[in-house]
Design an enzyme around this catalytic site. Structure first.
Site, PDB file in Angstrom:
ATOM      1  N   GLU A  24      52.881 127.896  61.521  1.00 18.33           N
ATOM      2  CA  GLU A  24      53.311 126.581  61.997  1.00 18.33           C
ATOM      3  C   GLU A  24      52.726 126.282  63.368  1.00 18.33           C
ATOM      4  OE1 GLU A  24      57.050 126.060  63.915  1.00 18.33           O
ATOM      5  OE2 GLU A  24      57.727 128.047  63.294  1.00 18.33           O
ATOM      6  N   LYS A 157      68.226 131.616  64.516  1.00 13.90           N
ATOM      7  CA  LYS A 157      68.717 131.835  65.877  1.00 13.90           C
ATOM      8  C   LYS A 157      70.245 131.947  65.886  1.00 13.90           C
ATOM      9  CE  LYS A 157      64.899 129.689  68.413  1.00 13.90           C
ATOM     10  NZ  LYS A 157      64.040 129.285  67.288  1.00 13.90           N
TER      11      LYS A 157
END
Length: 302
Positions: A24, A157
């Site tokens: 990405e 996360k």
């Protein structure tokens, strides 16, 4: 408007069945500070090339979705202030001839359209805390529900709602497989409080699952949960202290909704004096290496 543009390197690799890994561009454009972001982009690509795997860093430049970037393209995603582009933004960028760094969702979408089956990222997006009120949920999840690509990530996360994220992936019938672990990692830490139903030990076993996935006619993605090596993980006590402080500051300042996560991530870097950023880079490197091995195992099946 122009359809996908594959670099010569990526097109040649796909044509002969050589392993390719998608990367990405948002992690470069929005996730890392300059000039370290440019060095990281080059390093991620080098990790793959050094093992005979072709990197396909993905971005939209001047309205064209590019699968594989040349040196100038890598420089642009590192140096220019690009839009953060998810799947919904791709047609708008194309129509306007604009540029954007692709999120996990957009990268997965474009990589799959190009025929790439393996994608390395840092952490997967997920359901945000308080989503029962804000409905704040990453498009990464809904995209994986309809996109046949294997994503290697260090979980999500720890500022996100991990339990809700795993529930959503289950609802979307997206397999989540631990690599060498039965515990879902939480990005900076090797473990969360949540166990996984399935685990494998090798890249070849992941490729076996991909093949069975295809044979059964499934078109969802697969999430490979790859924990950061123990010697590189963030100290849990420091992690917990920093996150508690960041969340308390967000509450005290009345930060709500979609503004919460960017605020938290910025403060976490500051409060940890950059330690969280170093762990971020280490886990990203580890995911790129693992994705390269999976891509090689997948290519070997052809």
């Amino acid at each position: 408007m122009t359809s996908l543009h594959l670099s010569d390197e990526v097109a040649a690799a796909l044509a002969v069945g050589h392993p390719v890994v998608a990367l990405e561009s948002t992690i470069i454009s929005h996730g890392l500070p300059r000039p370290r972001n440019h060095a990281a982009a080059l390093e991620f690509e080098s990790i793959l090339r050094d093992t005979g795997v072709t990197p396909a860093t993905i971005a939209v430049l001047d309205g064209v979705p590019r699968i594989g970037l040349d040196a100038d393209g890598v420089r642009r995603i590192a140096d220019e202030d690009l839009a953060k582009a998810s799947v919904r933004d791709l047609p708008i960028l194309a129509a306007r001839g604009a540029s954007g760094a692709t999120t996990v969702a957009a990268t997965a979408h474009l990589a799959a359209k190009a025929g790439i089956r393996v994608f390395a990222t840092g952490g997967l997006g997920g359901v945000h805390r308080g989503a029962n009120e804000t409905f704040d949920e990453s498009a990464d999840l809904s995209t994986l529900a309809v996109t046949p690509i294997t994503v290697v990530s260090a979980g999500v996360k720890s500022v996100l709602d991990i339990a809700a994220t795993l529930e959503r992936l289950e609802t979307y019938s997206v397999p989540v497989v631990g690599l060498g672990t039965t515990v879902f990692p939480s990005f900076w830490l090797r473990e969360s409080a949540y166990t996984l139903d399935w685990a494998v030990d090798t890249a070849e076993q992941v490729a076996d699952i991909m093949a069975a996935h295809d044979a059964l006619g499934h078109t969802q993605g697969i999430v490979v949960a790859n924990p950061i090596p123990s010697e590189q993980a963030w100290d849990r006590d420091e992690h917990d202290r920093v996150l508690a402080t960041a969340f308390a500051e967000a509450d005290a300042q009345g930060i709500r909704g979609k503004a919460v996560t960017p605020f938290l991530l910025g403060r976490i870097v500051e409060l940890s004096e950059g330690r969280s950023l170093e762990v971020n880079l280490d886990l990203a490197r580890n995911n790129v290496r693992v994705a390269g091995r999976i891509a090689a195992a997948w290519a070997a099946r052809a």
